[in-house]
Design an enzyme around this catalytic site. Structure first.
Site, PDB file in Angstrom:
ATOM      1  N   SER A 589      11.194  17.034 -15.505  1.00  0.00           N
ATOM      2  CA  SER A 589      10.734  17.440 -14.171  1.00  0.00           C
ATOM      3  C   SER A 589       9.207  17.445 -14.039  1.00  0.00           C
ATOM      4  CB  SER A 589      11.544  18.847 -13.719  1.00  0.00           C
ATOM      5  OG  SER A 589      11.302  19.159 -12.332  1.00  0.00           O
ATOM      6  N   ASP A 664      20.198  13.277  -8.473  1.00  0.00           N
ATOM      7  CA  ASP A 664      19.316  14.223  -8.574  1.00  0.00           C
ATOM      8  C   ASP A 664      18.984  14.537  -7.148  1.00  0.00           C
ATOM      9  OD1 ASP A 664      17.197  15.775  -8.877  1.00  0.00           O
ATOM     10  OD2 ASP A 664      16.437  14.908 -10.797  1.00  0.00           O
ATOM     11  N   HIS A 696      19.782  17.311 -11.367  1.00  0.00           N
ATOM     12  CA  HIS A 696      18.253  17.294 -12.076  1.00  0.00           C
ATOM     13  C   HIS A 696      18.407  17.809 -13.499  1.00  0.00           C
ATOM     14  CE1 HIS A 696      14.128  17.361 -12.016  1.00  0.00           C
ATOM     15  NE2 HIS A 696      13.899  18.643 -11.973  1.00  0.00           N
TER      16      HIS A 696
END
Length: 719
Positions: A589, A664, A696
């Protein structure tokens, strides 16, 4: 020496099935836990098959009821058995009532009378929000919002609910601590709720590839600088059957968050924020008419203000409430008194007296509740150390702070207080303490240990690496940064080891604290077993260190963070056992963004990198988060250009693997795909892997597969 070597050889080796949360043996490898909740001032242990009363003074356990008994009392059949005693609630202090549910209904069962005393249908209810005062429940069904009262009468509050008109759910993409969309008044007769119109927000074209012919399943995804959704707040009154909407004005480019009720249910309070997120106002509205009754407080900042906590009224004084603010640079508690004149925080505010209760270069992390007898607030803070979280009380009368937890240098994550605030269930870890749970009488200071968990890794005979923690100076030369190191199993200081820097680095997160193993991720242990040294540093921009610490990255995400991470690399290079020619980096991320940033800005330092779910260009990230830290692409073109990794694709030298969930909804796949395109145009060669249907984070056993893949990449190119 031979005996020592043989003993080490006999120790077990970890697999990812042991260490990863998706692994088949993971549940046996985590520290023992007790699922304990409060029943007023009494403790109840919830197991899968029974609930037990726990004596706070001596820890003695007495069975209250079993799952079999509840099912017998409820007269259920196999298709409608009680679902899980782990979710049992005891909503009424002093009353022998447990709230429990099955697939069809929720029930209150009197476990002394051995009978169901109340039932309410629950099948098909999404986002259900039950109120213990009125026994009414708000829920969503087929996109519309409903309220069912205690007698089962159902009222439909909306008729236009759809994918584009969303009722009763979290808004603003869960930013500003928006985690729910319905808010009951204290007596449970009025319901405030969110209505989000996202019809004007562009669809992001997600695709379901598991059908015979792939189908279009778009997300609503407002990107930085683009059109965002509009939120309005409705209030439904069960007594009158009427719904009004708060007259807050045009909701375009505004955020409404952290709703709270007055103790008498006559007013609704919320924080209102402009789209620039630099002007925050606490406002009050009449719950009957929807009219605005006042602006109580205003806070502005040249960078941003981020309201994360609703106001909370004192249980012993309905004219006073607690507000959290960073207006002095750190998140602290403020006592606010209604109806007074003058304010120390907002000169234009005439209806609120504001007094700071806590202060110092540390942060209040959360409020647990109140002790009405001592008129004090119970809260968690990192006053003792930036890597600790401890429990304190502060007197409203004299501001005296008292630490009331047991542990000396730990992280008190699961600690809770009883209904009266007199008793503390202190649930914590320390770097060498897997878990300890203690019941404390805060009035007498007496305590009893309920659980002192053993180290499951040592108990089962595994070869465990060394975990350590320290600090170094940030790139500004003055700020302390904390790091964690995991040394290879059977570490030899005369050898040189391949080293992996694990990084996150973004807001609202940290990696290093005083939990077990300094909060080390289990993948680090797996890598240490394979002969790697792991290093993790919390740079400026991460959480809980004050406003200046976090806002150092404003309008230039990744830049100051990289400078701090390179100070960590500088420290690593000073260690004789770190192989400077075999350094890698990994993150997910924001950490994926940092990984590629480091790989391309310092291409001669990092030989191998694995970037998961990375942001590549902040213009592809969502409005609320992205614009808070970067402003819009139109107002900050230099910042967006400087932080974009598209321009850095040409600078990639080492081996880089990029991994993403192909569906995602948080960091949309466009980020990865456009970086791959930039690399193909620049002639650089990253590797790429996508998980179809995943978001994600990889869920379930696919997380094991993911970490096998990450590990193998370092094994192939760094070792």
């Amino acid at each position: 020496m031979l005996i020592t070597m043989n003993a080490a050889a006999q120790l077990k080796q970890f697999s990812l099935e042991d260490l990863n949360f998706g692994g088949t043996n993971y549940h046996n490898m985590i520290p023992e836990y007790r699922n304990i909740t409060w029943w007023g001032d009494e403790l109840v242990l919830r197991n899968a098959e029974e609930c037990k009363l726990v004596n706070k003074a001596n820890g003695k356990e007495t069975t209250l009821f079993t799952e079999a008994q509840l099912n017998a009392w409820a007269k259920t059949n196999e298709d409608s058995n009680i679902l899980n005693l782990g979710w049992a609630q005891f909503p009424y202090a002093g009353k022998s009532l447990v709230l429990i549910a099955n697939k069809q209904e929720r029930m209150l069962i009197d476990f002394k009378k051995k009978a169901v005393v109340w039932r309410q249908a629950s099948k098909g209810q999404e986002f259900a929000d039950w109120n213990n005062a009125s026994k009414a429940v708000a829920y969503v069904s087929d996109h519309n919002l409903y309220v069912m009262d205690a007698e089962g009468k159902t009222t439909q509050l909306s008729t236009d609910g759809s994918r584009e008109i969303v009722y009763g759910q979290a808004v603003h993409r869960n930013e500003f601590a928006s985690m729910k969309g319905t808010f009951w008044s204290p007596d449970g007769t009025k319901l405030a709720f969110n209505r989000m119109d996202q019809s004007m927000v562009a669809d992001y074209p997600q695709v379901n590839t598991f059908e015979r012919e792939a189908t279009y399943e778009p997300d609503k995804y407002p990107m930085c600088g683009m059109t965002s959704h509009k939120v309005t707040i409705g209030v439904y009154d069960m007594k009158t059957g009427k719904t009004v909407y708060l007259k807050a004005g045009d909701p375009t480019d505004r955020y409404f968050t952290n709703l709270a009720w007055a103790p008498d249910g006559k007013k609704v309070y919320m924080f209102e924020l402009n789209r620039d997120q630099n002007d925050c106002r606490l406002t009050a509205y009449d719950a009957e008419t929807g009219e605005k009754t006042g602006e109580l407080y205003r806070e502005v900042d040249e960078k941003y203000v981020e309201p994360l906590n609703p106001i909370v009224f004192l249980p012993w004084d309905k004219s006073q409430f607690i507000m959290q603010s960073r207006q002095d640079g750190y998140n602290h508690l403020y006592l606010c008194t209604l109806g007074m004149h003058g304010s120390r925080m907002a000169s234009n505010t005439k209806s609120l007296e504001v007094e700071q209760l806590t202060e110092g270069k540390w942060e209040v992390l959360s409020v647990l509740g109140f002790n009405s007898k001592t008129k004090s607030i119970i809260y968690k803070s990192n006053e003792a150390s930036p890597i600790q979280q401890n429990v304190y009380s502060v007197s409203v009368a004299n501001k005296k702070r008292t630490r009331i937890d047991e542990g000396g240098k730990g992280w008190h994550e699961g600690s809770t207080i009883s209904a009266s605030g007199r008793y503390l269930l202190d649930n914590y870890q320390e770097p060498t303490v897997p878990r300890r749970i203690v019941a404390i009488d805060t009035q007498t200071g007496k305590s009893h240990c309920i659980l002192n968990a053993k180290d499951p890794w040592k108990e089962k005979g595994y070869n465990i690496p060394e975990y350590s923690c320290g600090k170094l100076k940030a790139a500004d030369g003055t700020t302390d940064l904390y790091w964690r190191m995991v040394k290879p199993v059977d570490f030899d200081p005369n050898k040189k080891y391949p080293t992996v820097v694990y990084v996150y680095g973004g807001p609202h997160a940290h990696n290093v604290d005083a939990r077990w193993h300094y909060s080390s991720r289990s993948w680090e242990t797996y890598m240490a077993q394979k002969g790697y040294l792991l290093f993790i540093l919390d740079n400026r921009g991460s959480e809980h260190r004050g406003k200046d610490f976090e806002q150092a990255t404003f309008r230039q995400l990744g830049q100051e963070e990289m400078k701090d991470q390179m100070k960590g690399v500088e420290y690593l290079k000073s260690l004789p056992y770190v192989d400077q020619d075999r350094m890698g980096v990994h993150g997910w991320s924001f950490g994926g963004f940092m990984t590629i940033s480091l790989m391309t800005n310092y291409p001669d330092v990092f030989k191998v990198g694995v970037a998961g779910g990375p942001v590549i260009d902040w213009k592809w990230y969502e409005v609320m988060y992205g614009e808070r830290y970067m402003d819009t692409p139109e107002s900050n073109p230099e910042g967006y250009a400087k932080t974009s990794l598209l321009n850095k694709a040409k600078d990639l030298k080492g081996k880089l693997q990029i991994i993403t969930g192909m569906n995602d909804p948080t960091v949309v796949p466009q980020n990865c795909l456009m970086f791959l395109n930039a690399c193909s145009e620049a002639g650089t060669q990253p590797d790429f892997f996508a998980y179809p249907g995943e978001g994600h984070n990889m869920m379930g056993h696919k997380s094991v597969h993911l970490h096998e893949r990450i590990t193998q990449y370092f094994e192939d190119y760094l070792k």
